[in-house]
Every structure is written in C-alpha cells, then in structure tokens.
Design a protein around this motif. Structure first.
Motif, mmCIF file in Angstrom:
data_model
loop_
_atom_site.group_PDB
_atom_site.id
_atom_site.type_symbol
_atom_site.label_atom_id
_atom_site.label_comp_id
_atom_site.label_asym_id
_atom_site.label_seq_id
_atom_site.Cartn_x
_atom_site.Cartn_y
_atom_site.Cartn_z
ATOM 1 N N GLU A 4 -1.378 -3.120 11.609
ATOM 2 C CA GLU A 4 -1.742 -2.124 10.596
ATOM 3 C C GLU A 4 -2.098 -2.854 9.309
ATOM 4 O OE1 GLU A 4 0.727 1.297 10.198
ATOM 5 O OE2 GLU A 4 1.390 1.196 12.275
ATOM 6 N N THR A 5 -3.325 -3.333 9.256
ATOM 7 C CA THR A 5 -3.800 -4.091 8.110
ATOM 8 C C THR A 5 -4.881 -3.327 7.384
ATOM 9 O OG1 THR A 5 -4.935 -6.133 7.434
ATOM 10 C CG2 THR A 5 -5.403 -5.304 9.638
ATOM 11 N N TYR A 6 -4.901 -3.433 6.061
ATOM 12 C CA TYR A 6 -5.945 -2.763 5.290
ATOM 13 C C TYR A 6 -7.286 -3.473 5.464
ATOM 14 C CZ TYR A 6 -8.470 -0.504 1.524
ATOM 15 O OH TYR A 6 -9.411 0.200 0.816
ATOM 16 N N ASP A 7 -7.225 -4.759 5.728
ATOM 17 C CA ASP A 7 -8.435 -5.575 5.843
ATOM 18 C C ASP A 7 -9.079 -5.343 7.206
ATOM 19 O OD1 ASP A 7 -10.422 -7.339 5.246
ATOM 20 O OD2 ASP A 7 -9.223 -9.147 5.588
ATOM 21 N N MET A 20 -2.435 4.562 4.964
ATOM 22 C CA MET A 20 -1.452 3.485 5.041
ATOM 23 C C MET A 20 -0.276 3.735 4.116
ATOM 24 S SD MET A 20 -3.759 0.034 5.544
ATOM 25 C CE MET A 20 -2.276 -0.958 5.796
ATOM 26 N N LEU A 21 -0.529 4.366 2.963
ATOM 27 C CA LEU A 21 0.575 4.729 2.075
ATOM 28 C C LEU A 21 1.499 5.711 2.768
ATOM 29 C CD1 LEU A 21 -1.153 5.118 -1.419
ATOM 30 C CD2 LEU A 21 0.631 3.472 -0.811
ATOM 31 N N GLU A 63 -7.734 -6.304 -3.489
ATOM 32 C CA GLU A 63 -6.415 -6.085 -4.094
ATOM 33 C C GLU A 63 -5.561 -5.175 -3.223
ATOM 34 O OE1 GLU A 63 -6.413 -4.907 -8.203
ATOM 35 O OE2 GLU A 63 -8.188 -6.107 -8.648
ATOM 36 N N ALA A 64 -6.180 -4.169 -2.627
ATOM 37 C CA ALA A 64 -5.440 -3.255 -1.758
ATOM 38 C C ALA A 64 -4.901 -3.993 -0.535
ATOM 39 C CB ALA A 64 -6.338 -2.100 -1.324
ATOM 40 N N PHE A 101 -0.928 -4.109 0.310
ATOM 41 C CA PHE A 101 -0.373 -3.605 1.560
ATOM 42 C C PHE A 101 0.267 -4.725 2.373
ATOM 43 C CE2 PHE A 101 -3.227 0.120 0.937
ATOM 44 C CZ PHE A 101 -2.258 1.107 1.063
ATOM 45 N N ALA A 102 -0.296 -5.931 2.301
ATOM 46 C CA ALA A 102 0.304 -7.059 3.016
ATOM 47 C C ALA A 102 1.703 -7.354 2.478
ATOM 48 C CB ALA A 102 -0.585 -8.296 2.883
#
Length: 294
Positions: free
Chosen positions: A139-142, A199-200, A257-258, A262-263
């Motif tokens: 579950e990564t934002y990237d 993700m939040l 930045e996000a 998240f990481a």
C-alpha cells in the motif's frame, strides 16, 4: 504605490505562515480525536460504509506524529479493513458457489476473481483493498500509473459484462458488480487526491474537506492561478503557462511529499498535503475545461 503594498502583503503572509500552520495542525488533531472512521475495502462502496453503525472512533493518541509506536498501532488496527462492520469477514475461506472448490491457504487472501476449479466468476473476497484488487504490491502512495492503466485494461478484458451475456444470471450479476468495484478502485488510485484520501482512511483518518487548514501562501498562489485561468478567455498560452509553470510542478512536488509522508505514516502531514492536492485537483479540472473549449 502598488508595488510597495504588494511587498508589504507578501511580508505579512510570510510572518503569519508559522502561526497559521500551527493552528491548522491543531485543527486536524482536534478533528482526528473525534472523527468516526470507516475503512473501505474493495467489496463495499461509500454508501454501504456510511450505513455501518459499528464504525470505530479513532484514538487521538494514535494520530500523534511524534509517536511512532502510536502510528504503528493505528496501522495495525487497519490491517483487516472489514473489521469495522463489513458483513463479510476479511479472512474467511472462499468457496466457489458453483463447484464448492476451496482455495488453498497459500492463496486464500489473494483477490482471485475466478474459481481455480471450474473457472466461474467469484465474488471479490471481503477485505480486499483497492491495491490488492488492482495488483499493486504494497500500500504505497507512489503508484506507477502506467502499470495501473495496464492492469485495469487486463481486468476489464476479463470481467466486462459483454463477455458474460451468454453466461448464467449469477455470473452476469457478479460481472456487473466486479466491474463497478474495479472502476472504483482504478479511479481512486489513478487520482492523486483520491488516492491520498483513501490511504488516510486506511490509516484510520477520515479526511473530508479540510482546505481551510492549507498553507495560506499556497492558497494565494492557487487563487492567482485560478484567476488567470478565468481571465484567459481564448488565450491558449495563458492556460499552458498555468499548467506547465504552476499546476504540474506543484502536483509533482506534492505527490512526492505525500509519498514520503505515507511511507513514514505521518498522518497529520499527509492530511495537510491531501488538502493541497484537493486544491490542485480543482485547478486541474478548471484547466481541462478551458482546454476542451479551445
């Protein structure tokens, strides 16, 4: 005259910026201490989530960015999305409705859409999140949007209702349901703002419209860009200037930045960045609308 006034306003904004950011963080903490959280899985839409009375309250201690232990606890609490009231247990043993074939324990939690035994379409297992459904590891934002696009096309080629017109009524219904769920997962992960909001929520923070907690200097820049778009009329160069000199650089920077926030599971920082992404999403829509009529 005008230049002097603009200079004074710019200095005032810079002086007030730390105080505004501090107030914004305090607002987010206060909201997180009493916010009802519903953690979504791919098997259920927001309307269903809103109806679950068993949604839990987030402990404000878990939202403390200075406490890594608290953040780990919050993340651990959300490992099983459907524990918040989803009627289907996340780790139930899926059995085929047609041949009663059961998946092995090694593959029990993978979101298989078809039976390994007879090949019929299966319901998406309860607890499957959007990342699992779209085949995104971790579950990564990237998220690599090219990989996401390819995966979406592959899934739709298998589950589109047109392929099940001659199948049983059960499979036709499952096809329509799966298409809806895959579309929701794709549109969420494809959009930087929606992905951040999702993700939040997976981390226990139910983000809503929090643009009031955004950096005032950033807000002024967005307002200036919005005004330039509105005044552009048929000026393509003005639209291109906003897109390539402000919108896209800002979007790239905030996405980076996000990903970092998240990481680190820094929920408060991620929420602030998500608010900026919300503004950028609106700005992007304005740019697209102007480009379509030119």
């Amino acid at each position: 005259g005008i230049n002097s006034t603009s200079s004074m306003l710019s200095k005032l904004v810079k002086q007030c910026r730390p105080l505004v950011q501090q107030a914004a963080r305090a607002t987010v903490r206060q909201m997180s201490s009493s916010r009802t959280v519903r953690v979504p899985c791919a098997s259920h839409d927001d309307a269903q989530l809103a109806g679950w009375s068993s949604a839990r309250k987030v402990n404000s201690r878990r939202m403390n960015p200075g406490g890594n232990r608290g953040m780990q606890d919050a993340a651990a609490a959300c490992v099983t999305p459907c524990e918040t009231g989803c009627p289907e247990p996340a780790h139930s043993n899926p059995v085929c409705w047609n041949c009663n074939h059961s998946k092995s324990k090694q593959t029990q939690c993978s979101p298989s859409l078809f039976c390994d035994g007879c090949g019929v379409m299966l319901p998406i297992p309860g607890g499957t999140n959007f990342f699992d459904l779209m085949g995104i590891e971790g579950e990564t934002y990237d998220v690599d949007t090219k990989v996401l696009d390819t995966r979406y096309k592959q899934l739709m080629a298998k589950i589109h209702p047109d392929k099940f017109m001659q199948k049983s009524k059960r499979e036709q219904e499952l096809s329509a349901t799966q298409c809806s769920q895959v579309n929701a997962a794709y549109s969420t992960l494809r959009c930087p703002h929606k992905r951040a909001v999702y993700m939040l929520r997976r981390l226990g923070f139910d983000f809503e419209d929090q643009t009031s907690a955004t950096d005032p200097e950033f807000m002024m820049d967005v307002m200036e860009a919005s005004s330039e778009i509105q005044d552009a009329a048929g000026d393509q160069n003005a639209i291109k200037r906003v897109r390539y000199e402000f919108y896209e650089p800002q979007l790239d920077a905030n996405c980076r930045e996000a990903a970092e926030a998240f990481a680190r599971q820094d929920v408060l920082l991620a929420a602030e960045i998500t608010a900026r992404l919300q503004y950028l999403k609106r700005l992007g829509n304005m740019i697209q609308e102007k480009e379509e009529v030119m």
